[in-house]
Design an enzyme around this catalytic site. Structure first.
Site: not given
Ligand code: PLP
Length: 376
Positions: A174, A232, A320
């Site tokens: 972030q 790859t 999420c």
């Molecule tokens: N770490 C943080 C602080 C995030 O905000 C996120 C995504 O929301 C992730 C890891 C995961 O990243 P990615 O969506 O690229 O898998």
């Protein structure tokens, strides 16, 4: 027409990134592991991208491992560290699940945060002192829900003193738009980034491994990334990520005050117009783009529905966690009461945000909250 206030979930892809991506998918489509001219060109494009990532993170190009995004980079940092050295994994209670889950699965330790969401350094010291051996300590640059920035330099001071053999990992997913990561994460051994959080496409990311410490390999079956991550490489995604990094870093100095002013107006006006609204964390120690609030007597999902009816795109906690039955682990760790945490709202701004986005939210929030409170 949509008012997009969900940049912490993902960002619109920058034009320079789209252009780089299309080029890599058309003229530059060679396999970077091959030997012929087109393969070598693709490999050169990866090398250029490695330079851009290394520059932004204050590392060397040879220390960059390209991954499929932030989750894989975080997993690799934790699991790779545990495979390559003795001891436990330790992380803060407000980490993204991509860190928290591998730490918890391996029986690691979780360090509490203060009520403002910053890691409790005394508790960290105690956890490290009590552990026989520590393989890795993971603390994020900035939190994805609240925007609270963690003091990585101070964390590193404690780790180097109490558990000098541990690697320090910083999930900086972030941070790219708002923090000078080369400075902020200067003391970290491992740094994760994710392309889609700063105007690049989804499915690309990187882990910087400062001084290339021994790290277990999660993706076996190829010698790519010097044997540290087989498979790859996603050349189009990676070169687009590099283009987005360069654009983001170049405009950071002008975007930070601009976006801070938008965010401050947004939060101040919500606090002034909605009784009982609570801003989480201490604003001075948060990234400038996140407005994170809790409203008592309402549920986030219902508020998000009303916001969307007015074309405002936002989220409750992290994207999420949206739709999840449990309130956010981040708010729980900060000591927020469960009912208040159920009424959380994250409005996250970014490089495309304007006054019109802020106005759109301000027009709908007071009435929407009042309506939901009447109903409950
Ligand atoms: N770490 C943080 C602080 C995030 O905000 C996120 C995504 O929301 C992730 C890891 C995961 O990243 P990615 O969506 O690229 O898998």
């Amino acid at each position: 027409m949509a008012f997009y206030l969900d940049h912490a979930a993902t960002t619109p892809v920058r034009e320079v990134a789209v252009k780089a991506m299309v080029e890599a998918m058309t003229a530059g489509f060679g396999n970077p592991s091959g030997a012929h001219r087109m393969a070598r060109e693709a490999n050169r494009a990866l090398d250029d991208a490695r330079d851009a990532v290394a520059l932004a993170l204050g590392g060397k190009p040879g220390e960059v491992i390209f991954t499929s995004g932030g989750t894989e980079a975080d997993n690799l940092a934790i699991v790779g560290s545990l495979e390559s050295r003795r001891g436990i994994a330790v992380c803060s209670a407000v980490e993204h699940h991509a860190v928290l889950e591998p730490v918890e699965r391996a029986g690691g330790a979780v360090v509490p945060v203060t009520e403002t969401g910053v890691i409790d350094l005394a508790a960290l010291e105690q956890v490290l002192a009590q552990a026989e051996e520590v393989a890795v300590v993971s603390v994020m640059a900035a939190n994805n829900e609240t925007g609270v920035v963690q003091p990585i330099g101070q964390v590193a001071e404690v780790v180097r003193r109490v558990a000098p053999d541990a690697l320090i990992h910083c999930d900086a997913v972030q941070g790219m738009c708002w923090l000078d990561l080369a400075a902020h994460c200067a003391d970290a051994d491992l740094i994760s980034i994710s392309s889609h959080k700063f105007g690049g496409p989804k499915g690309a990311g990187a882990l910087l491994t400062r001084n290339n410490p021994a790290l277990g390999v999660l993706s076996l079956g190829g010698a790519q990334e010097r044997g540290r991550r087989g498979g790859t490489q996603n050349v189009p995604g990676i070169v687009a990520m590099a283009a987005a990094i360069s654009a983001t870093v170049a405009e950071r100095e002008s975007q930070v005050p601009r976006v801070r002013a938008l965010r401050d107006r947004l939060v101040d006006e919500i606090l002034a117009s909605v009784e009982g609204a609570v801003e989480t964390g201490d604003r001075a120690s948060k990234t400038v783009n996140i407005a994170h609030l809790c409203f008592d007597g309402i549920e986030s999902e219902a508020l998000l529905f009303l916001l969307e009816s007015a074309d405002v795109m936002a989220s409750a906690a992290s994207s999420c966690a949206s739709g999840a039955q449990d309130p956010s682990h981040v708010l729980a760790a900060m000591g927020y009461d469960r009912d208040l945490a159920f009424g959380s709202l994250r409005l996250s701004l970014g490089y495309t945000s304007t006054d019109a986005d802020v106005d759109a939210v301000l027009e709908v929030i007071p009435g929407a909250v009042a309506r939901l409170r009447e109903r409950s």
